[in-house]
Design an enzyme around this catalytic site. Structure first.
Site, short mmCIF file in Angstrom:
data_model
loop_
_atom_site.label_atom_id
_atom_site.label_comp_id
_atom_site.label_asym_id
_atom_site.label_seq_id
_atom_site.Cartn_x
_atom_site.Cartn_y
_atom_site.Cartn_z
N LYS A 73 42.41 -15.33 71.87
CA LYS A 73 42.47 -16.58 71.09
C LYS A 73 41.14 -16.86 70.38
O LYS A 73 41.11 -17.13 69.18
CB LYS A 73 42.82 -17.77 72.02
CG LYS A 73 44.11 -17.59 72.79
CD LYS A 73 44.42 -18.77 73.69
CE LYS A 73 43.43 -19.02 74.81
NZ LYS A 73 43.41 -17.98 75.86
N ARG A 101 43.12 -18.39 87.09
CA ARG A 101 43.37 -18.78 85.70
C ARG A 101 44.75 -18.33 85.24
O ARG A 101 45.45 -19.05 84.52
CB ARG A 101 42.28 -18.20 84.78
CG ARG A 101 40.96 -18.95 84.90
CD ARG A 101 39.77 -18.12 84.48
NE ARG A 101 39.71 -17.80 83.07
CZ ARG A 101 38.91 -16.89 82.54
NH1 ARG A 101 38.09 -16.20 83.32
NH2 ARG A 101 38.90 -16.66 81.25
N ARG A 141 34.25 -8.50 78.82
CA ARG A 141 33.79 -9.42 77.76
C ARG A 141 32.33 -9.85 77.93
O ARG A 141 31.86 -10.10 79.01
CB ARG A 141 34.66 -10.67 77.76
CG ARG A 141 34.09 -11.77 76.85
CD ARG A 141 35.02 -12.90 76.63
NE ARG A 141 35.47 -13.52 77.86
CZ ARG A 141 36.44 -14.43 77.90
NH1 ARG A 141 37.04 -14.79 76.78
NH2 ARG A 141 36.81 -14.95 79.03
N ARG A 167 47.12 -27.28 77.17
CA ARG A 167 47.38 -26.37 78.28
C ARG A 167 48.38 -26.94 79.27
O ARG A 167 48.72 -26.28 80.26
CB ARG A 167 46.08 -26.11 79.04
CG ARG A 167 45.34 -24.88 78.59
CD ARG A 167 44.01 -24.89 79.31
NE ARG A 167 43.56 -23.59 79.69
CZ ARG A 167 42.66 -22.92 78.98
NH1 ARG A 167 42.18 -23.38 77.86
NH2 ARG A 167 42.24 -21.76 79.41
P1 AP5 Z 1 38.81 -13.62 73.75
O1 AP5 Z 1 39.04 -13.73 72.29
O2 AP5 Z 1 37.52 -14.14 74.30
O3 AP5 Z 1 40.07 -14.19 74.55
P2 AP5 Z 1 40.55 -15.70 74.81
O4 AP5 Z 1 42.01 -15.72 74.70
O5 AP5 Z 1 39.76 -16.64 73.95
O6 AP5 Z 1 40.14 -15.81 76.34
P3 AP5 Z 1 39.43 -16.94 77.18
O7 AP5 Z 1 39.08 -16.33 78.51
O8 AP5 Z 1 38.30 -17.58 76.42
O9 AP5 Z 1 40.56 -17.94 77.38
P4 AP5 Z 1 40.67 -18.95 78.45
O10 AP5 Z 1 41.86 -19.67 77.95
O11 AP5 Z 1 40.75 -18.49 79.86
O12 AP5 Z 1 39.23 -19.69 78.45
P5 AP5 Z 1 38.74 -21.07 77.88
O13 AP5 Z 1 37.35 -20.92 77.45
O14 AP5 Z 1 39.73 -21.64 76.94
O15 AP5 Z 1 38.96 -12.06 74.12
C1 AP5 Z 1 38.75 -11.60 75.44
C2 AP5 Z 1 38.09 -10.20 75.39
O16 AP5 Z 1 39.01 -9.27 74.83
C3 AP5 Z 1 36.83 -10.12 74.49
O17 AP5 Z 1 35.91 -9.25 75.10
C4 AP5 Z 1 37.35 -9.55 73.16
O18 AP5 Z 1 36.35 -8.80 72.47
C5 AP5 Z 1 38.50 -8.66 73.64
N1 AP5 Z 1 39.61 -8.60 72.68
C6 AP5 Z 1 40.13 -9.63 71.95
N2 AP5 Z 1 41.17 -9.22 71.22
C7 AP5 Z 1 41.34 -7.89 71.50
C8 AP5 Z 1 42.26 -6.90 71.04
N3 AP5 Z 1 43.25 -7.19 70.16
N4 AP5 Z 1 42.14 -5.64 71.55
C9 AP5 Z 1 41.16 -5.33 72.44
N5 AP5 Z 1 40.23 -6.22 72.90
C10 AP5 Z 1 40.34 -7.49 72.44
O19 AP5 Z 1 38.82 -21.98 79.19
C11 AP5 Z 1 37.91 -21.79 80.28
C12 AP5 Z 1 38.16 -22.86 81.33
O20 AP5 Z 1 37.91 -24.17 80.77
C13 AP5 Z 1 39.59 -22.95 81.88
O21 AP5 Z 1 39.81 -22.03 82.93
C14 AP5 Z 1 39.63 -24.41 82.36
O22 AP5 Z 1 38.93 -24.56 83.56
C15 AP5 Z 1 38.85 -25.13 81.28
N6 AP5 Z 1 39.70 -25.59 80.16
C16 AP5 Z 1 39.61 -25.19 78.85
N7 AP5 Z 1 40.52 -25.83 78.10
C17 AP5 Z 1 41.20 -26.64 78.95
C18 AP5 Z 1 42.29 -27.54 78.77
N8 AP5 Z 1 42.86 -27.72 77.56
N9 AP5 Z 1 42.75 -28.20 79.85
C19 AP5 Z 1 42.19 -28.06 81.07
N10 AP5 Z 1 41.17 -27.20 81.31
C20 AP5 Z 1 40.67 -26.51 80.25
#
Ligand code: AP5
Length: 213
Positions: free
Chosen positions: A13, A171, A126, A87
């Site tokens: 994402k 997660r 990552r 979420r």
């Molecule tokens: P990346 O693009 O970083 O993936 P992502 O989907 O953004 O993953 P996240 O881990 O950031 O999502 P998340 O939802 O767990 O975390 P968030 O920060 O929102 O890609 C991942 C890796 O893969 C990278 O190394 C990239 O280079 C590689 N890659 C990408 N595309 C690729 C492809 N096509 N092929 C190969 N490699 C690829 O949330 C973190 C925490 O915050 C949550 O756990 C929660 O505690 C809290 N939180 C955040 N939002 C909320 C909410 N709305 N409500 C409640 N808690 C929340």
């Protein structure tokens, strides 16, 4: 155009959101990034959420809805990209209310489909630039010069504390229990656009471009 990027942790994402920012002048609203900023800036709220995030649990709906409400008051450029929000069903209902309040609509929900095995490989490889936030992967997207960001040239690469297998399991469970019902929710609203998130980064970007038009 306002869109949601919906998918499990590691689906790509953030990676695709950054491309849409560059290509379409959209504004990325990542609740994960906002919560991490709150933590590093040492606010009370940041301290409260750090422990929850480290364990891989979701923070409360009230906190993230408040963060989004604040951002919707600002400039929207080529439209908002909601990355990691909503979420829960309660967050989805609140988003609809907030968009209406700010005179905006939701145009599409891009569901990024990636299987669990690939998610583990993505998350555990990552790293990101601590200065500009560019996202890398040790196998699929290494920086050209080890330790140096391709985009801003700084040497501040860092790993996320929640990118470990134990936190990732939680997660994923949170995603399947609380977030995946949004797939049906947005399908029923005729907004869902599924894409295959398993391809190369460029291929996924092309598919997203096609579904968004
Ligand atoms: P990346 O693009 O970083 O993936 P992502 O989907 O953004 O993953 P996240 O881990 O950031 O999502 P998340 O939802 O767990 O975390 P968030 O920060 O929102 O890609 C991942 C890796 O893969 C990278 O190394 C990239 O280079 C590689 N890659 C990408 N595309 C690729 C492809 N096509 N092929 C190969 N490699 C690829 O949330 C973190 C925490 O915050 C949550 O756990 C929660 O505690 C809290 N939180 C955040 N939002 C909320 C909410 N709305 N409500 C409640 N808690 C929340």
């Amino acid at each position: 155009m306002n869109i949601i990027l919906l998918g499990p942790p590691g689906a790509g994402k953030g990676t695709q959101a950054r491309r849409l920012v560059d290509e379409r002048n959209m504004i990325q609203l990542s609740t994960g990034d906002m919560l991490r900023e709150a933590h590093t800036s040492g606010t009370e709220m940041g301290k409260v959420v750090a422990e929850i995030m480290g364990a891989g649990k979701l923070v409360t709906d009230e906190i993230v809805i408040g963060l989004i409400d604040e951002k919707l008051r600002g400039e929207n450029g080529g439209g908002f990209i909601f990355d990691g929000f909503p979420r829960t069903l309660a967050q989805a209902d609140s988003l609809a209310e907030l968009l209406e309040k700010h005179g905006q609509t939701l145009d599409a929900v891009v569901e990024m489909r990636v299987d669990d095995e690939a998610l583990v490989a993505r998350i555990t490889g990552r790293f990101t630039c601590g200065n500009c936030g560019e996202v890398y992967h040790k196998v699929t997207k290494p920086s050209k010069v080890e330790g140096t960001c391709d985009v801003c040239g700084q040497q501040q690469m860092k790993f996320r504390t929640d990118d470990n297998e134990e936190s990732l399991r939680t997660r994923l469970m949170e995603y399947y229990k609380k977030t995946s019902p949004l797939i049906g929710y947005y399908y029923a609203k005729a907004l869902l656009k599924p894409v295959n998130g398993l391809g190369e980064i460029e291929e996924v970007a092309a598919e997203i471009s096609t579904v968004l038009g």
